[in-house]
Design an enzyme around this catalytic site. Sequence first.
Site, PDB file in Angstrom:
ATOM      1  N   HIS B 285       0.821  -1.220   0.000  1.00  0.00           N
ATOM      2  CA  HIS B 285       0.000   0.000   0.000  1.00  0.00           C
ATOM      3  C   HIS B 285       0.850   1.263   0.000  1.00  0.00           C
ATOM      4  CE1 HIS B 285       0.294   0.854   4.370  1.00  0.00           C
ATOM      5  NE2 HIS B 285       0.212  -0.433   4.553  1.00  0.00           N
ATOM      6  N   ASP B 297       6.342   0.615   6.597  1.00  0.00           N
ATOM      7  CA  ASP B 297       4.885   0.453   6.453  1.00  0.00           C
ATOM      8  C   ASP B 297       4.313   1.533   5.582  1.00  0.00           C
ATOM      9  OD1 ASP B 297       2.264  -0.320   6.773  1.00  0.00           O
ATOM     10  OD2 ASP B 297       2.103   0.337   8.843  1.00  0.00           O
ATOM     11  N   GLU B 331      -4.769   1.860   2.772  1.00  0.00           N
ATOM     12  CA  GLU B 331      -4.868   0.688   3.647  1.00  0.00           C
ATOM     13  C   GLU B 331      -5.036   1.114   5.088  1.00  0.00           C
ATOM     14  OE1 GLU B 331      -3.478  -2.518   6.359  1.00  0.00           O
ATOM     15  OE2 GLU B 331      -2.595  -0.538   6.098  1.00  0.00           O
ATOM     16  N   GLU B 332      -4.330   2.172   5.481  1.00  0.00           N
ATOM     17  CA  GLU B 332      -4.215   2.506   6.909  1.00  0.00           C
ATOM     18  C   GLU B 332      -5.528   2.912   7.558  1.00  0.00           C
ATOM     19  OE1 GLU B 332      -1.925   1.662   8.610  1.00  0.00           O
ATOM     20  OE2 GLU B 332      -0.033   1.739   7.532  1.00  0.00           O
ATOM     21  N   ASP B 359       3.303  -6.410   3.318  1.00  0.00           N
ATOM     22  CA  ASP B 359       2.905  -5.320   4.208  1.00  0.00           C
ATOM     23  C   ASP B 359       3.238  -5.670   5.657  1.00  0.00           C
ATOM     24  OD1 ASP B 359       1.816  -3.041   5.338  1.00  0.00           O
ATOM     25  OD2 ASP B 359      -0.250  -3.747   5.216  1.00  0.00           O
ATOM     26  N   HIS B 429       3.976   2.803  12.589  1.00  0.00           N
ATOM     27  CA  HIS B 429       3.096   3.960  12.823  1.00  0.00           C
ATOM     28  C   HIS B 429       3.729   5.031  13.704  1.00  0.00           C
ATOM     29  CE1 HIS B 429      -0.742   1.342  12.020  1.00  0.00           C
ATOM     30  NE2 HIS B 429       0.123   1.274  11.037  1.00  0.00           N
TER      31      HIS B 429
END
Lengths: 473, 473
Positions: B285, B297, B331-332, B359, B429
């Site tokens: 993503h 990520d 995606e997130e 991912d 994140h």
Amino acid sequence: MKNIISIITVLLIAFSASAQMSLREQDSMNIRKMYDMSLMNGKSYAWLDHLSNKIGGRLSGSVNAARAVEYTKAELEQLGLDKVWLQPVMVPKWTRGAKEYAYVQPSEGPTQVVNITALGGSVATPETGLRAKVIEVQGLKDLERYGKEQIEGKIVFYNRPMQADLIHTFEAYGGCVDQRYAGAMEAAKYGAAGVIVRSMSHKIDDNPHTGSMTYGDLPNEQRIPAAAISTQDAEYLSSILKLDPEMKFYYKMNCRNYEDVESHNVIGEITGSEFPDEIIVVGGHLDSWDLGDGAHDDGAGVVQSMEVLRLFKESGIRPKRTLRVVLFMNEENGLRGGKKYAEVVKQKNENHIFALESDAGGFTPRGFSFDASPSQFKKIKSWESLFKPYLIHYFELGGAGADISPLANGNIVLAGLRPDSQRYFDYHHAATDTFEMVNKRELELGAATMASLIYLVDTYGFESIDTTKEILK
Amino acid sequence: MKNIISIITVLLIAFSASAQMSLREQDSMNIRKMYDMSLMNGKSYAWLDHLSNKIGGRLSGSVNAARAVEYTKAELEQLGLDKVWLQPVMVPKWTRGAKEYAYVQPSEGPTQVVNITALGGSVATPETGLRAKVIEVQGLKDLERYGKEQIEGKIVFYNRPMQADLIHTFEAYGGCVDQRYAGAMEAAKYGAAGVIVRSMSHKIDDNPHTGSMTYGDLPNEQRIPAAAISTQDAEYLSSILKLDPEMKFYYKMNCRNYEDVESHNVIGEITGSEFPDEIIVVGGHLDSWDLGDGAHDDGAGVVQSMEVLRLFKESGIRPKRTLRVVLFMNEENGLRGGKKYAEVVKQKNENHIFALESDAGGFTPRGFSFDASPSQFKKIKSWESLFKPYLIHYFELGGAGADISPLANGNIVLAGLRPDSQRYFDYHHAATDTFEMVNKRELELGAATMASLIYLVDTYGFESIDTTKEILK
């Protein structure tokens, strides 16, 4: 009658299967315990923090090496082992002195400073430094090709990089390190003035990587100064040299060799409850290079080995055989600790059945490599499935660890922890080998994996040893 | 006669064995080629450098997300694929606004600033911030236990840590993330004023980790602000709270939700030479959170997926089936890109036989997890030994990837790359998810591992599909 025999056979098989099952279950539970304790309440990371940040680089013969001996001995004593002692060993002493300085001097235009580091054991340059033309080679074999005519009076620049397409990075290292180890000795025979070696690293950056080298039997007056240059500056030097073959290279190194000094291996043991004379060793090396903290090489191996014995103590699993942690001194530039330990084992006629070394960084463990007989290895392979829940999958013959290699006697099984090797040479022997580069979980998983293998060896021993015992009975 | 039959049988077996051998050898050679090219002349690392350092965090609906769409499309176009296009998709737009601010205010003595970050999708605090007493809970279930009486008007502090003893860190994440995702929605039902969640990370440090959350169907006026607090400050807050249950917590967040905006999935394909209607997808993503660069990520998954198609082009291996790289948007915080892609597949009645997502970070690849039927999985397992030289050992059922999950239809095989997961949640994140934390070799090994699996799927297809084809013939 036939039916009765069949029934008995079936029952026997069932019984033995269930007995085996429960042994297997117990092994499985005890291994789980090792992992849980290491990950939840491990001490390895805190020990490594101290070793890296409160002590730092631990070059043989240095004050820091002595501090590391003192610290680890005190920590082992706090674990309540049955014995803790120091084993004296004479080690080489080499000091770097003031930081090295080097630049590229083109035929015209300004000089450009580059990053070098003296190789361990190298002689210094003259007081005023060494300035000479450069000849680039791709390895020792090129020396013969160029001959004395083209080499004499020049600095030989070994620039063969580590092969990126080899999956095991230690193979790539093995394919290059002759340049660092023997480069000066060989180039001196062709009258070279000095040697610059491309750092043993895949990573293109500014950090030079030191490491051991030898002059063999060369008389003192023929010994030439040898340094490693960062990979980035190796690429730079190579480019400049193509454009300007008359360019000169200047470097100044202030290193010095001293007489041997006394140091120590640090040893602790839990005496075996059933077979105290069968000794199992787990260890790493306490010394390191001086540029970084020696956190991966081999602080990790040291604290993981200490943790193995702590996990046995804390879990209440009393080993049947004697477990000994050995923190070897002087792996990096002499292997004196490993040799001394093996010498004393021989003197005392001690029976070592197994030795495991962790000296490949504190990265996620993938498994082990072994030096073992086919039957010993078969037994080891039978344990493989117990490790599957922990993603430990690598059980292969071939190579163990430098410090334990002098113990080889055709009977003892030697093993090396095999962590993931992809990042190892980013840090190896460089200023970047610091505590921050070690991940807590990866370190702890390594310790637990080592403890689990040691547990199985302690529980089952090895055929050859058992056979002897049975004959003796 | 019997002899002749025997001879023929032996010859047939020998012939088929040798034919099989040579197929196996060819697979082995082609896989070797993928690894060599990725490690020696790969593009994934340079692409990731651009995506991380020239673009940066790529939150859905942001300018950076649009720049990433533009950049990756242009790069795919340079690869000489058969088609490259953008697929429009409406995505949520949420902005963080000015950086959050928070402190602990004891009953007496000075306040102490702590590190928080708004959860993605959270509402802001009031203009003047939110100040309230705190109740610490270990999870959603505790809410019922404490009840409205003890919760109303307070800030609920979810502090259940990730379990350290789970080897797969994603399991530990899965065991905690309900606090982040549903914590505010559930606490609001008990009249909580706000929510603070311990960051989803094993590492004890100062970096708060953001991530998605939901209010479900809660009316706007009941939505309460939700933030993550760094693990270090979570420990601090918990300690203070024990000493001083009357303490207050203050925080100010400036985030905002907007109307959906248009964005895009980026798609490129090499049309299959024999079965162009059988489509194989590889993807990651393109969006990321905004705190770091989104390098692990999922910048890593994006560049690895692009690299898979590049490796096919460069190696000259012409795929029989259609290979499609899909860089999913959002995606997130919405999965809109994945849903849109699957929707269009269904509309067009396209036949997708396989989809692979990366991912889980750009770490050393260990293998894959699959959603597949028993016979499909059996086929996959038969390829396992081809990966052994690359230390790829993990081939297990269970889970693939979020973006490709909407493609599930009982026939397509879904797969997820499984890199080593130990370090993933150190960065996930958080502001520390940056390019420097990705190792070049690890990233490249991942891309090669993906390309190798895709190569095998392309070469052999899957039973169910083949059977249909044969029946149709």
